[in-house]
Design a protein around this motif. Structure first.
Motif, PDB file in Angstrom:
ATOM      1  N   LYS A 180      17.590 107.142  17.726  1.00 59.79           N
ATOM      2  CA  LYS A 180      16.594 106.966  17.865  1.00 59.79           C
ATOM      3  C   LYS A 180      15.550 105.771  17.577  1.00 59.79           C
ATOM      4  O   LYS A 180      14.394 104.933  17.735  1.00 59.79           O
ATOM      5  CB  LYS A 180      16.159 107.693  19.106  1.00 59.79           C
ATOM      6  CG  LYS A 180      17.391 108.295  20.289  1.00 59.79           C
ATOM      7  CD  LYS A 180      16.204 109.537  20.598  1.00 59.79           C
ATOM      8  CE  LYS A 180      17.703 110.631  21.731  1.00 59.79           C
ATOM      9  NZ  LYS A 180      17.043 111.737  23.025  1.00 59.79           N
ATOM     10  N   ALA A 205       9.810  99.530  19.846  1.00 57.65           N
ATOM     11  CA  ALA A 205      10.149 100.296  20.671  1.00 57.65           C
ATOM     12  C   ALA A 205       8.947 101.306  21.219  1.00 57.65           C
ATOM     13  O   ALA A 205       8.297 101.309  20.606  1.00 57.65           O
ATOM     14  CB  ALA A 205      11.373 101.620  20.109  1.00 57.65           C
ATOM     15  N   TYR A 238      16.730 101.377  13.842  1.00 62.05           N
ATOM     16  CA  TYR A 238      18.206 100.358  14.515  1.00 62.05           C
ATOM     17  C   TYR A 238      19.017 100.122  13.402  1.00 62.05           C
ATOM     18  O   TYR A 238      18.721  99.978  12.010  1.00 62.05           O
ATOM     19  CB  TYR A 238      17.450  99.557  14.927  1.00 62.05           C
ATOM     20  CG  TYR A 238      18.236  98.188  15.554  1.00 62.05           C
ATOM     21  CD1 TYR A 238      19.489  98.382  16.703  1.00 62.05           C
ATOM     22  CD2 TYR A 238      18.866  97.546  14.850  1.00 62.05           C
ATOM     23  CE1 TYR A 238      20.091  97.534  17.205  1.00 62.05           C
ATOM     24  CE2 TYR A 238      19.996  96.325  15.160  1.00 62.05           C
ATOM     25  CZ  TYR A 238      20.099  96.596  16.230  1.00 62.05           C
ATOM     26  OH  TYR A 238      21.368  95.569  16.108  1.00 62.05           O
ATOM     27  N   THR A 272      12.661 111.042  24.570  1.00 65.36           N
ATOM     28  CA  THR A 272      12.693 109.349  25.250  1.00 65.36           C
ATOM     29  C   THR A 272      12.340 107.833  24.056  1.00 65.36           C
ATOM     30  O   THR A 272      11.625 107.954  24.171  1.00 65.36           O
ATOM     31  CB  THR A 272      13.316 109.179  26.562  1.00 65.36           C
ATOM     32  OG1 THR A 272      13.784 110.206  27.185  1.00 65.36           O
ATOM     33  CG2 THR A 272      13.597 107.906  27.188  1.00 65.36           C
ATOM     34  N   VAL A 273      13.133 107.329  23.688  1.00 66.00           N
ATOM     35  CA  VAL A 273      12.500 105.637  23.308  1.00 66.00           C
ATOM     36  C   VAL A 273      13.012 104.609  23.368  1.00 66.00           C
ATOM     37  O   VAL A 273      14.895 104.559  24.251  1.00 66.00           O
ATOM     38  CB  VAL A 273      13.721 105.490  22.052  1.00 66.00           C
ATOM     39  CG1 VAL A 273      13.207 104.970  21.049  1.00 66.00           C
ATOM     40  CG2 VAL A 273      12.537 106.686  21.020  1.00 66.00           C
ATOM     41  N   GLU A 274      12.572 103.597  24.390  1.00 63.94           N
ATOM     42  CA  GLU A 274      13.074 102.336  24.913  1.00 63.94           C
ATOM     43  C   GLU A 274      13.045 101.580  24.196  1.00 63.94           C
ATOM     44  O   GLU A 274      11.891 100.954  23.793  1.00 63.94           O
ATOM     45  CB  GLU A 274      11.938 102.172  25.893  1.00 63.94           C
ATOM     46  CG  GLU A 274      12.156 103.387  27.449  1.00 63.94           C
ATOM     47  CD  GLU A 274      11.739 103.086  28.323  1.00 63.94           C
ATOM     48  OE1 GLU A 274      10.460 102.146  28.640  1.00 63.94           O
ATOM     49  OE2 GLU A 274      11.647 103.694  29.530  1.00 63.94           O
ATOM     50  N   ARG A 275      14.062 100.635  24.153  1.00 67.64           N
ATOM     51  CA  ARG A 275      14.251 100.023  22.830  1.00 67.64           C
ATOM     52  C   ARG A 275      14.209  98.339  23.360  1.00 67.64           C
ATOM     53  O   ARG A 275      15.049  98.121  24.259  1.00 67.64           O
ATOM     54  CB  ARG A 275      15.135  99.716  22.030  1.00 67.64           C
ATOM     55  CG  ARG A 275      14.977 101.428  21.207  1.00 67.64           C
ATOM     56  CD  ARG A 275      16.881 100.574  20.151  1.00 67.64           C
ATOM     57  NE  ARG A 275      16.516 101.790  19.040  1.00 67.64           N
ATOM     58  CZ  ARG A 275      17.939 102.153  18.338  1.00 67.64           C
ATOM     59  NH1 ARG A 275      18.976 102.212  18.846  1.00 67.64           N
ATOM     60  NH2 ARG A 275      17.416 102.425  17.199  1.00 67.64           N
ATOM     61  N   SER A 276      13.863  97.372  23.091  1.00 65.35           N
ATOM     62  CA  SER A 276      14.434  95.903  23.069  1.00 65.35           C
ATOM     63  C   SER A 276      15.112  95.322  22.219  1.00 65.35           C
ATOM     64  O   SER A 276      15.786  96.190  21.576  1.00 65.35           O
ATOM     65  CB  SER A 276      12.069  95.056  22.627  1.00 65.35           C
ATOM     66  OG  SER A 276      12.856  94.751  21.157  1.00 65.35           O
ATOM     67  N   THR A 279       8.569 101.665  16.078  1.00 64.23           N
ATOM     68  CA  THR A 279       8.021 102.560  17.884  1.00 64.23           C
ATOM     69  C   THR A 279       6.805 103.162  17.737  1.00 64.23           C
ATOM     70  O   THR A 279       6.131 103.903  17.178  1.00 64.23           O
ATOM     71  CB  THR A 279       9.249 103.830  17.592  1.00 64.23           C
ATOM     72  OG1 THR A 279      10.816 103.988  17.469  1.00 64.23           O
ATOM     73  CG2 THR A 279       8.888 104.675  19.312  1.00 64.23           C
ATOM     74  N   ALA A 339       8.085 104.967  22.541  1.00 65.17           N
ATOM     75  CA  ALA A 339       8.292 106.596  23.115  1.00 65.17           C
ATOM     76  C   ALA A 339       7.561 107.735  23.306  1.00 65.17           C
ATOM     77  O   ALA A 339       6.356 106.729  23.625  1.00 65.17           O
ATOM     78  CB  ALA A 339       8.904 107.398  21.436  1.00 65.17           C
ATOM     79  N   ASN A 340       8.048 108.877  24.305  1.00 58.96           N
ATOM     80  CA  ASN A 340       7.797 109.538  25.243  1.00 58.96           C
ATOM     81  C   ASN A 340       6.416 110.471  24.607  1.00 58.96           C
ATOM     82  O   ASN A 340       6.428 111.237  24.874  1.00 58.96           O
ATOM     83  CB  ASN A 340       8.485 109.740  26.170  1.00 58.96           C
ATOM     84  CG  ASN A 340       9.379 110.826  25.692  1.00 58.96           C
ATOM     85  OD1 ASN A 340       9.574 110.535  24.660  1.00 58.96           O
ATOM     86  ND2 ASN A 340       9.905 111.037  26.291  1.00 58.96           N
ATOM     87  N   GLN A 374      13.022  98.514  12.869  1.00 59.85           N
ATOM     88  CA  GLN A 374      12.531  99.089  14.117  1.00 59.85           C
ATOM     89  C   GLN A 374      10.544  99.722  14.301  1.00 59.85           C
ATOM     90  O   GLN A 374      10.740 100.859  13.219  1.00 59.85           O
ATOM     91  CB  GLN A 374      13.405 100.364  14.709  1.00 59.85           C
ATOM     92  CG  GLN A 374      13.182 100.673  16.049  1.00 59.85           C
ATOM     93  CD  GLN A 374      14.278 102.251  16.837  1.00 59.85           C
ATOM     94  OE1 GLN A 374      14.856 101.186  16.343  1.00 59.85           O
ATOM     95  NE2 GLN A 374      13.504 103.232  17.147  1.00 59.85           N
TER      96      GLN A 374
END
Length: 437
Positions: A130, A108, A133, A17-21, A153, A110-111, A151
């Motif tokens: 992921k 970004a 970008y 899981t990757v959360e991006r701005s 991360t 990541a988990n 990107q």
């Protein structure tokens, strides 16, 4: 029977899981001149986006800000990367530096940590999507898309991945790695060791063009083996094969057996011969099917005067070996080695200038499936991409075109070579069985 080379499947990113701005545009730190940058006939045909990842097992607390600020500073000497493509009055691609749109930059989280991702030399498309970008305009409107995106991360346990998407028309691998390492030098607070040269007119075609042989390089292969149907029917799988020093030595011994090779050979030549033959057999090409091996050769040192050390662009040509599959399989592998060695030795100034003239006059036709294009990244100096917290522990890329194969440095030992390619499912299984060393 010797054991096959160890094979790795692409990391599939299950559970990643990757959360991006939201992307922000990074501009050169200082106002740069406008105008246009000429692109050579080699640049014109390299209009694809190449994604790479630089994987660090540790970083600084302020790593994202360091990378972003250094990007703003490195875009001063590398200002064309902040521009966009356009068409000249002759219909040729150029870089428009007047559109000061900058470079999209994404933060970004990541988990996971780097260890849990395993071998990153070849990334599953889902993972690549992921960690790198790509601007939405890249797919449908490539001529207005950014030439570069970045990107960063952040991983668990302090790790970090820098994901880059760079339009190949701006640089070959040698130029790209010099840009990344210049970016890293600035992040470390050091002056640039190489100042980029953006004068690509030194590679302008001759007028009138002087196109000379060997003309095998221009042959278009017919698909008498119905490879197109195989690629359309089956799932395409990506796999990498790891060759340590012992296996590389075995490949070189095998490649020189039979007495046809009268000189020392490189690991690249020996591996290229093995992979070309094995891929042709795995695809079950018919004996009268023409097959071609081609690979980029840097010609910077071949010209007089030499191409400047800081030249930022594409300075490679693609010599080839052409024969029927029957000839390739029946001849000793040492004869295949000779074919490849002779192709490399053909590259001189006249060869490079002739290919520039040909591309300007006739453009480029997509390689047929009977072609294998091998790019070696083993000598790219990504170990110098130290942004202040050590060199990358791994370096990787994503999905490959159907005709392409990559040679990369091992992620555990830099003297090892990782062979990365894609094939239809049944052919890949056969390839792995046949790849005996």
């Amino acid at each position: 029977m010797p054991s096959p080379a160890e094979a790795f499947k692409a990391v599939d990113g299950s559970g990643l899981t990757v959360e991006r701005s939201i992307p922000i545009a990074v501009h050169p730190e200082y106002e740069m001149p406008g105008g246009f940058v000429f692109l050579t006939s080699i640049d014109q045909v390299a209009h694809i986006v190449v994604s790479t990842v630089y994987c660090f097992d540790r970083s600084a607390e302020n790593a994202v800000d360091v990378v972003k600020q250094a990007l703003s500073q490195v875009l001063v000497p590398y200002y064309p990367l902040a521009g966009r493509l356009a068409r000249s009055s002759e219909g040729k691609l150029i870089v428009d530096c007047q559109k000061k749109l900058g470079v999209p930059f994404v933060e970004a989280v990541a988990n996971c940590d780097l260890d849990s991702l395993g071998d990153m030399s070849i990334l599953h498309p889902d993972v690549l999507g992921k960690l790198v970008y790509k601007d939405p305009t890249t797919q449908n409107m490539p001529e207005i898309a950014p030439l570069l995106t970045a990107q960063v991360t952040k991983l668990n346990n302090g790790g970090l991945i820098l994901g880059i998407a760079l339009n190949h028309c701006m640089s070959d691998g040698i130029s790209a790695i010099k840009f990344i390492n210049s970016w890293a030098e600035i992040a470390r607070g050091e002056p640039l060791s190489v100042v980029p040269c953006h004068d690509r007119t030194i590679l302008k075609p001759r007028m009138p063009p002087q196109i000379r042989g060997p003309y095998d390089d221009f042959v278009q292969l017919s698909d008498v083996s119905n490879l197109t149907a195989l690629y359309e029917k089956e799932q395409i799988v990506y796999r990498s094969f790891h060759f340590d020093s012992e296996k590389l030595a075995a490949v070189k011994r095998m490649a020189t057996a039979g007495g046809q090779v009268k000189r020392s050979i490189t690991s690249f030549v020996a591996l290229a011969a093995l992979v070309w033959r094995t891929r042709s057999m795995a695809l079950r090409m018919k004996p009268h099917q023409q097959t071609m091996l081609t690979f980029p050769v840097d010609f910077r040192s071949k010209l007089s005067p030499q191409v400047p050390d800081g030249f930022f662009g594409n300075a490679v040509v693609f010599p080839c070996c052409l024969c029927t599959t029957g000839e390739l399989i029946d001849e000793p592998i040492s004869s295949t080695v000779e074919r490849i060695t002779e192709a490399i030795e053909r590259v001189d100034e006249d060869y490079a200038r002739s290919r520039i003239d040909y591309l300007d006059a006739y453009g480029f036709e997509e390689f047929a499936l009977g072609t294998l294009l091998i790019s070696s990244w083993t000598k790219l100096d990504y170990g110098s991409s130290d942004f202040g917290w050590g060199e990358p522990r791994q370096f990787g890329t994503g999905s490959l075109p159907a005709k392409s194969c990559l040679f990369m440095r091992g992620w555990r030992d830099k003297k090892d070579v990782v062979v990365v390619l894609s094939l239809p499912f049944s052919a890949m299984n056969t390839f792995q069985e046949l790849l005996q060393v």
